[in-house]
Write a protein that holds these residues in place. Structure first.
Motif, PDB file in Angstrom:
ATOM      1  N   UNK A 227       0.817  -1.217   0.000  1.00 56.24           N
ATOM      2  CA  UNK A 227       0.000   0.000   0.000  1.00 56.24           C
ATOM      3  C   UNK A 227       0.850   1.265   0.000  1.00 56.24           C
ATOM      4  N   UNK A 228       1.957   1.216   0.729  1.00 51.65           N
ATOM      5  CA  UNK A 228       2.779   2.411   0.920  1.00 51.65           C
ATOM      6  C   UNK A 228       3.806   2.567  -0.195  1.00 51.65           C
ATOM      7  N   UNK A 229       4.090   3.809  -0.537  1.00 53.45           N
ATOM      8  CA  UNK A 229       5.115   4.108  -1.538  1.00 53.45           C
ATOM      9  C   UNK A 229       6.500   4.016  -0.899  1.00 53.45           C
ATOM     10  N   UNK A 230       6.639   4.670   0.255  1.00 50.57           N
ATOM     11  CA  UNK A 230       7.895   4.599   1.001  1.00 50.57           C
ATOM     12  C   UNK A 230       7.611   4.580   2.488  1.00 50.57           C
ATOM     13  N   UNK A 231       8.507   3.910   3.226  1.00 53.29           N
ATOM     14  CA  UNK A 231       8.391   3.833   4.679  1.00 53.29           C
ATOM     15  C   UNK A 231       9.800   3.644   5.223  1.00 53.29           C
ATOM     16  N   UNK A 232      10.223   4.581   6.061  1.00 57.56           N
ATOM     17  CA  UNK A 232      11.617   4.549   6.507  1.00 57.56           C
ATOM     18  C   UNK A 232      11.805   5.383   7.768  1.00 57.56           C
ATOM     19  N   UNK A 233      13.020   5.365   8.272  1.00 54.10           N
ATOM     20  CA  UNK A 233      13.387   6.163   9.442  1.00 54.10           C
ATOM     21  C   UNK A 233      14.541   7.087   9.087  1.00 54.10           C
ATOM     22  N   UNK A 234      14.558   8.251   9.717  1.00 56.25           N
ATOM     23  CA  UNK A 234      15.662   9.198   9.553  1.00 56.25           C
ATOM     24  C   UNK A 234      16.165   9.595  10.935  1.00 56.25           C
ATOM     25  N   UNK A 235      17.485   9.781  11.038  1.00 58.20           N
ATOM     26  CA  UNK A 235      18.076  10.220  12.304  1.00 58.20           C
ATOM     27  C   UNK A 235      18.237  11.736  12.256  1.00 58.20           C
ATOM     28  N   UNK A 236      17.561  12.424  13.151  1.00 57.03           N
ATOM     29  CA  UNK A 236      17.633  13.881  13.183  1.00 57.03           C
ATOM     30  C   UNK A 236      18.974  14.332  13.766  1.00 57.03           C
ATOM     31  N   UNK A 237      19.313  15.569  13.468  1.00 48.74           N
ATOM     32  CA  UNK A 237      20.615  16.092  13.900  1.00 48.74           C
ATOM     33  C   UNK A 237      20.515  16.684  15.304  1.00 48.74           C
ATOM     34  N   UNK A 238      19.961  15.891  16.221  1.00 45.98           N
ATOM     35  CA  UNK A 238      19.824  16.375  17.595  1.00 45.98           C
ATOM     36  C   UNK A 238      19.632  15.190  18.538  1.00 45.98           C
ATOM     37  N   UNK A 239      19.873  15.448  19.792  1.00 46.92           N
ATOM     38  CA  UNK A 239      19.613  14.451  20.832  1.00 46.92           C
ATOM     39  C   UNK A 239      18.546  15.005  21.781  1.00 46.92           C
ATOM     40  N   UNK A 240      17.939  14.105  22.532  1.00 49.81           N
ATOM     41  CA  UNK A 240      16.918  14.527  23.494  1.00 49.81           C
ATOM     42  C   UNK A 240      17.037  13.673  24.742  1.00 49.81           C
ATOM     43  N   UNK A 241      16.556  14.217  25.847  1.00 52.45           N
ATOM     44  CA  UNK A 241      16.623  13.503  27.117  1.00 52.45           C
ATOM     45  C   UNK A 241      15.558  12.413  27.172  1.00 52.45           C
ATOM     46  N   UNK A 242      15.962  11.249  27.686  1.00 54.81           N
ATOM     47  CA  UNK A 242      15.041  10.148  27.863  1.00 54.81           C
ATOM     48  C   UNK A 242      15.349   9.431  29.161  1.00 54.81           C
ATOM     49  N   UNK A 243      14.565   8.401  29.452  1.00 55.64           N
ATOM     50  CA  UNK A 243      14.777   7.609  30.660  1.00 55.64           C
ATOM     51  C   UNK A 243      14.808   6.141  30.285  1.00 55.64           C
ATOM     52  N   UNK A 244      15.886   5.461  30.642  1.00 60.51           N
ATOM     53  CA  UNK A 244      15.985   4.025  30.401  1.00 60.51           C
ATOM     54  C   UNK A 244      16.535   3.365  31.667  1.00 60.51           C
ATOM     55  N   UNK A 245      15.808   2.351  32.159  1.00 57.63           N
ATOM     56  CA  UNK A 245      16.259   1.671  33.382  1.00 57.63           C
ATOM     57  C   UNK A 245      16.339   2.600  34.565  1.00 57.63           C
ATOM     58  N   UNK A 246      15.381   3.531  34.673  1.00 52.59           N
ATOM     59  CA  UNK A 246      15.320   4.498  35.778  1.00 52.59           C
ATOM     60  C   UNK A 246      16.500   5.471  35.795  1.00 52.59           C
ATOM     61  N   UNK A 247      17.212   5.547  34.672  1.00 55.71           N
ATOM     62  CA  UNK A 247      18.335   6.485  34.593  1.00 55.71           C
ATOM     63  C   UNK A 247      18.147   7.433  33.408  1.00 55.71           C
ATOM     64  N   UNK A 248      18.674   8.642  33.576  1.00 59.66           N
ATOM     65  CA  UNK A 248      18.612   9.625  32.496  1.00 59.66           C
ATOM     66  C   UNK A 248      19.465   9.167  31.312  1.00 59.66           C
ATOM     67  N   UNK A 249      18.928   9.338  30.113  1.00 58.90           N
ATOM     68  CA  UNK A 249      19.710   9.044  28.905  1.00 58.90           C
ATOM     69  C   UNK A 249      19.551  10.212  27.940  1.00 58.90           C
ATOM     70  N   UNK A 250      20.642  10.609  27.335  1.00 58.11           N
ATOM     71  CA  UNK A 250      20.610  11.694  26.347  1.00 58.11           C
ATOM     72  C   UNK A 250      21.042  11.080  25.023  1.00 58.11           C
ATOM     73  N   UNK A 251      20.076  10.790  24.163  1.00 58.44           N
ATOM     74  CA  UNK A 251      20.407  10.054  22.930  1.00 58.44           C
ATOM     75  C   UNK A 251      19.609  10.565  21.740  1.00 58.44           C
ATOM     76  N   UNK A 252      19.795   9.909  20.603  1.00 57.57           N
ATOM     77  CA  UNK A 252      19.330  10.408  19.316  1.00 57.57           C
ATOM     78  C   UNK A 252      17.805  10.408  19.171  1.00 57.57           C
ATOM     79  N   UNK A 253      17.343  11.276  18.266  1.00 57.04           N
ATOM     80  CA  UNK A 253      15.914  11.370  17.935  1.00 57.04           C
ATOM     81  C   UNK A 253      15.727  10.835  16.518  1.00 57.04           C
ATOM     82  N   UNK A 254      14.767   9.934  16.345  1.00 57.62           N
ATOM     83  CA  UNK A 254      14.492   9.326  15.038  1.00 57.62           C
ATOM     84  C   UNK A 254      13.099   9.732  14.577  1.00 57.62           C
ATOM     85  N   UNK A 255      12.982  10.070  13.308  1.00 54.95           N
ATOM     86  CA  UNK A 255      11.676  10.365  12.708  1.00 54.95           C
ATOM     87  C   UNK A 255      11.297   9.227  11.769  1.00 54.95           C
ATOM     88  N   UNK A 256      10.044   8.798  11.847  1.00 51.88           N
ATOM     89  CA  UNK A 256       9.537   7.743  10.964  1.00 51.88           C
ATOM     90  C   UNK A 256       8.629   8.386   9.922  1.00 51.88           C
TER      91      UNK A 256
END
Length: 308
Positions: A227-256
Motif C-alpha cells: 500500500x505504501x510508496x515509502x516507509x523509513x526512518x531518519x536520524x535527526x541532527x539532535x539528541x533529546x533527554x530520555x529515561x531508560x532503566x530508571x536512569x537519564x539518557x541523552x540520545x538520538x531522535x528518530x523520525x519515521x
C-alpha cells in the motif's frame, strides 16, 4: 496507454544503436529503476554489459547481499566495489544536504570511470527516470545521476529517462523481475546519507540502518508494504533527554516517515494504525541508542519525501 511490450522493443533497439559493439557498464543499485535499465541493456548488448554495484557504506541492511543473489542468478556480469571508507572519509564534517549529494555523485562517477577503464568500457547506462531530472532542473534537490560532472569520459545512455515509477514497475513485471525488486520501495541514490541529518557519522548511520530495518519489518508484518510508496526512518541532527532503566539518557531522535504516492511527484501521509506506530517506537527506543521517535505527517508538497 503505456504499452510495456512496445517500450521494451524500442528501448532494446535504441540501446543497441547507441552502444553498438562497445562495452558498457550499468550503475546498479538494486532498485527497480536501475534493475529495469540493466535487464533492457542486457537484452540489447548481452555480455558487453557489466553491472557495477558500489557499496558506499550508505546502504540499507542486507542490500549488498540481496543484489548479489538476484543479479548473479540472472547471469549478469556483476562487479561489487567496496568503497565504504572512501565515501565516509569524503563526507566527514559535511552538513549541507546538497554538498553531500554533490560529493556522493562525484565519487560514484569516479568509481564508475575506474571500473570502465579496467574493463575497457566506453558507455555508462543509468536508470534515471523523469522525477530525477524534474526535481534537479526545478532546483528542488539534485540527483547524483542527473548532476553529472563536466569532463566525464563515459557516454551516458538513459533508456527509461521519460518514465515514471509506476510505468517502471509495469516494465519490471513484464521483464520477469522478482517481486522483491518490482515492489521494492524507492531508495535515494545518496542512500542513508540523506536520512542522517547533518554530518554523517558511523554511529548515526548504524542507528539509521537498524531503524530503517525495524520500520520495514513492522510495515511488512502489518501487510502495508504494497500500500505504501515509502516507509523509513531518519536520524535527526539532535539528541533529546530520555529515561531508560530508571536512569537519564541523552540520545538520538528518530523520525519515521510513511507515504502513499503514484509517481513521487506528490505524496500524502495516510492514517496508520496507532498500534503499529507504537510498536515501531518501542522497538527503536529499546533496541537502539534512541530516546524518542517522531512520526512525520507532512505531505509532499510542502515537504519532499526524503529528509534531505
Amino acid at each position: 496507454m503505456f504499452n510495456p511490450k512496445e517500450f521494451i522493443e524500442e528501448a532494446v533497439k535504441e540501446i543497441k544503436e547507441k552502444v553498438k559493439d562497445r562495452k558498457a557498464i550499468i550503475a546498479l543499485s538494486g532498485g527497480v529503476d536501475s534493475s529495469v535499465a540493466a535487464i533492457l541493456a542486457y537484452k540489447a548488448i548481452g555480455d558487453n554489459l557489466t553491472a557495477v554495484f558500489v557499496d558506499t557504506g550508505l546502504m540499507r541492511k542486507g542490500e549488498r547481499e540481496e543484489v548479489e543473489k538476484v543479479f548473479k542468478s540472472i547471469g549478469l556480469n556483476l562487479i561489487i566495489v567496496d568503497a565504504k571508507e572512501r565515501f565516509l572519509k569524503a563526507l566527514k564534517g559535511v552538513r549541507d544536504p546538497e554538498e553531500k549529494r554533490r560529493i556522493i555523485g562525484r565519487l560514484f562517477i569516479e568509481v564508475f570511470e575506474e571500473v570502465a577503464r579496467d574493463i575497457g568500457a566506453e558507455v555508462l547506462i543509468q536508470g534515471t527516470i523523469a522525477p530525477d531530472w524534474i526535481e534537479t532542473e526545478g532546483k528542488i534537490k539534485s540527483h547524483h545521476n542527473v548532476s553529472l560532472p563536466s569532463g566525464m569520459v563515459l557516454e551516458v545512455v538513459e533508456p527509461i529517462r521519460e518514465l515514471y515509477k509506476d510505468e517502471v514497475r509495469i516494465l519490471a513485471k513484464e521483464l520477469g523481475l522478482p517481486d522483491s525488486i518490482v515492489y521494492r520501495q524507492p531508495f535515494p541514490g545518496p542512500g542513508l546519507a540523506v536520512r542522517v541529518l547533518g554530518e554523517v557519522t558511523e554511529e548515526k548511520l548504524e542507528i539509521c540502518r537498524e531503524a530503517n530495518a525495524i520500520v520495514e519489518e513492522e510495515v511488512k508484518k502489518a501487510n502495508l508494504d504494497k500500500e505504501l510508496w515509502q516507509y523509513f526512518a531518519a536520524v535527526l541532527d539532535c539528541k533529546a533527554t530520555g529515561v531508560k532503566g530508571d536512569e537519564r539518557e541523552y540520545s538520538w531522535v528518530v523520525a519515521v516517515r510513511m507515504v502513499k504516492s503514484i509517481d513521487a511527484m506528490t505524496a500524502h501521509v495516510p492514517e496508520i494504525d496507532f498500534n503499529i506506530l507504537k510498536r515501531i517506537a518501542k522497538r527503536i527506543t529499546s533496541e537502539l541508542n534512541v530516546s524518542r521517535v517522531l512520526f512525520d505527517i507532512t505531505d509532499k508538497p510542502p515537504a519532499t519525501i526524503e529528509f534531505e
